[in-house]
Motif scaffolding. Structure first.
Motif, mmCIF file in Angstrom:
data_model
loop_
_atom_site.group_PDB
_atom_site.id
_atom_site.type_symbol
_atom_site.label_atom_id
_atom_site.label_comp_id
_atom_site.label_asym_id
_atom_site.label_seq_id
_atom_site.Cartn_x
_atom_site.Cartn_y
_atom_site.Cartn_z
ATOM 1 N N ALA A 60 67.447 13.925 15.496
ATOM 2 C CA ALA A 60 66.580 15.097 15.308
ATOM 3 C C ALA A 60 67.394 16.383 15.333
ATOM 4 N N LYS A 61 68.334 16.489 16.266
ATOM 5 C CA LYS A 61 69.169 17.696 16.335
ATOM 6 C C LYS A 61 69.970 17.865 15.049
ATOM 7 N N LYS A 62 70.473 16.768 14.518
ATOM 8 C CA LYS A 62 71.251 16.828 13.278
ATOM 9 C C LYS A 62 70.356 17.228 12.093
ATOM 10 N N ALA A 63 69.182 16.627 11.991
ATOM 11 C CA ALA A 63 68.293 16.890 10.855
ATOM 12 C C ALA A 63 67.746 18.318 10.853
ATOM 13 N N PHE A 64 67.466 18.854 12.041
ATOM 14 C CA PHE A 64 66.773 20.137 12.134
ATOM 15 C C PHE A 64 67.665 21.289 12.605
ATOM 16 N N ALA A 65 68.982 21.076 12.666
ATOM 17 C CA ALA A 65 69.907 22.052 13.254
ATOM 18 C C ALA A 65 69.779 23.458 12.677
ATOM 19 N N SER A 66 69.622 23.589 11.386
ATOM 20 C CA SER A 66 69.644 24.917 10.763
ATOM 21 C C SER A 66 68.253 25.451 10.432
ATOM 22 N N LEU A 67 67.224 24.888 11.042
ATOM 23 C CA LEU A 67 65.856 25.272 10.692
ATOM 24 C C LEU A 67 65.185 26.024 11.833
ATOM 25 N N PRO A 68 65.044 27.348 11.704
ATOM 26 C CA PRO A 68 64.438 28.135 12.782
ATOM 27 C C PRO A 68 62.954 27.851 12.989
ATOM 28 N N ASN A 69 62.283 27.247 11.998
ATOM 29 C CA ASN A 69 60.856 26.955 12.147
ATOM 30 C C ASN A 69 60.583 25.564 12.721
ATOM 31 N N VAL A 70 61.637 24.866 13.161
ATOM 32 C CA VAL A 70 61.467 23.566 13.820
ATOM 33 C C VAL A 70 61.852 23.724 15.283
ATOM 34 N N GLN A 71 60.919 23.372 16.148
ATOM 35 C CA GLN A 71 61.138 23.471 17.595
ATOM 36 C C GLN A 71 61.225 22.066 18.185
ATOM 37 N N LEU A 72 62.406 21.727 18.701
ATOM 38 C CA LEU A 72 62.558 20.471 19.429
ATOM 39 C C LEU A 72 62.193 20.770 20.876
ATOM 40 N N LEU A 73 61.129 20.154 21.346
ATOM 41 C CA LEU A 73 60.617 20.409 22.686
ATOM 42 C C LEU A 73 60.906 19.222 23.584
ATOM 43 N N GLY A 74 60.947 19.462 24.878
ATOM 44 C CA GLY A 74 61.060 18.357 25.818
ATOM 45 C C GLY A 74 59.739 17.613 25.893
ATOM 46 N N PRO A 75 59.742 16.462 26.557
ATOM 47 C CA PRO A 75 58.475 15.738 26.749
ATOM 48 C C PRO A 75 57.459 16.653 27.426
ATOM 49 N N LYS A 76 56.207 16.538 27.039
ATOM 50 C CA LYS A 76 55.147 17.408 27.544
ATOM 51 C C LYS A 76 54.184 16.633 28.434
ATOM 52 N N PRO A 77 53.723 17.270 29.510
ATOM 53 C CA PRO A 77 52.620 16.665 30.273
ATOM 54 C C PRO A 77 51.418 16.526 29.346
ATOM 55 N N TYR A 78 50.545 15.599 29.663
ATOM 56 C CA TYR A 78 49.436 15.279 28.768
ATOM 57 C C TYR A 78 48.608 16.506 28.381
ATOM 58 N N GLY A 79 48.256 17.345 29.322
ATOM 59 C CA GLY A 79 47.439 18.523 29.031
ATOM 60 C C GLY A 79 48.109 19.450 28.036
ATOM 61 N N GLU A 80 49.402 19.677 28.200
ATOM 62 C CA GLU A 80 50.139 20.531 27.256
ATOM 63 C C GLU A 80 50.222 19.879 25.881
ATOM 64 N N PHE A 81 50.387 18.551 25.870
ATOM 65 C CA PHE A 81 50.449 17.854 24.596
ATOM 66 C C PHE A 81 49.120 17.985 23.847
ATOM 67 N N VAL A 82 48.012 17.804 24.541
ATOM 68 C CA VAL A 82 46.701 17.926 23.893
ATOM 69 C C VAL A 82 46.503 19.343 23.372
ATOM 70 N N SER A 83 46.989 20.341 24.101
ATOM 71 C CA SER A 83 46.907 21.722 23.630
ATOM 72 C C SER A 83 47.684 21.894 22.328
ATOM 73 N N LEU A 84 48.880 21.334 22.254
ATOM 74 C CA LEU A 84 49.652 21.377 21.005
ATOM 75 C C LEU A 84 48.896 20.668 19.882
ATOM 76 N N LEU A 85 48.320 19.535 20.199
ATOM 77 C CA LEU A 85 47.574 18.747 19.219
ATOM 78 C C LEU A 85 46.397 19.546 18.670
ATOM 79 N N MET A 86 45.668 20.198 19.547
ATOM 80 C CA MET A 86 44.487 20.946 19.114
ATOM 81 C C MET A 86 44.837 22.174 18.277
ATOM 82 N N ARG A 87 46.020 22.737 18.487
ATOM 83 C CA ARG A 87 46.432 23.922 17.727
ATOM 84 C C ARG A 87 47.174 23.568 16.443
#
Length: 185
Positions: A60-87
């Motif tokens: 993932a780091k190699k594929a998305f290295a030069s892309l400012p619109n790609v955010q590699l995030l750490g694992p998310k607690p379930y509530g935060e993940f659902v928030s990302l999903l809903m948005r």
């Protein structure tokens, strides 16, 4: 933490790609296709909560290295993940569980698998079983945002539209009442 209101208002893609069955070669090809789509859609934010798999993180780091619109995030607690999903405007996943949750929440899903044992969202078009062909993945992502004029990614939700509390109170106060054409009591 969660992004602010300005970030939340942007168009976004939530990516969850982690199944062992997908295989390293397919991961590499899929990530490459998603990277091309991200380049073609600089106004769209791609968010990827990463599974702590070192090989996948490296790809993932190699594929998305030069892309400012790609955010590699750490694992998310379930509530935060659902928030990302809903948005999210669009969900890219190889997970049947995410397929189910996104379909329930009415989020459009491109399922990056050749087959699925789950039918959630397939019949109503919320989920599209896309497969793993990089060209199909790239074009489906771009088409979602460009050709359909999609801005929010919302599909018809299966969640109730309100009034449930009144209905429950009526049923409790009169258990023999007919609800939805079926007699209860």
């Amino acid at each position: 933490g969660l992004e602010g209101a300005a970030e939340a208002s942007r168009l976004s893609v939530l990516l969850t790609l982690r199944r062992r069955e997908t295989g390293e070669g397919d991961f590499q090809r899929l990530l490459g296709a998603i990277a091309v789509a991200a380049r073609r859609l600089p106004h769209v934010t791609f968010q990827y909560p990463m599974h702590p798999n070192p090989a996948l993180l490296r790809l993932a780091k190699k594929a998305f290295a030069s892309l400012p619109n790609v955010q590699l995030l750490g694992p998310k607690p379930y509530g935060e993940f659902v928030s990302l999903l809903m948005r999210s405007s669009l969900v890219l996943t190889d997970s049947g569980g995410i397929q189910e949750e996104a379909a329930l929440l009415g989020r459009k899903v491109l399922l990056l698998r050749d087959r699925t044992e789950r039918d959630d969202g397939l019949a109503d078009g919320t989920v599209r079983l896309l497969g793993k062909d990089p060209a199909d993945v790239r074009e489906a992502i771009v088409r979602h945002f460009r050709d359909t004029g999609c801005s929010s990614g919302e599909a018809p939700t299966r969640l109730p539209k309100g009034g449930a509390a009144r209905m429950i109170a009526r049923v409790i106060s009169n258990p023999r009442q007919v609800v939805g054409g079926v007699g209860h009591g």
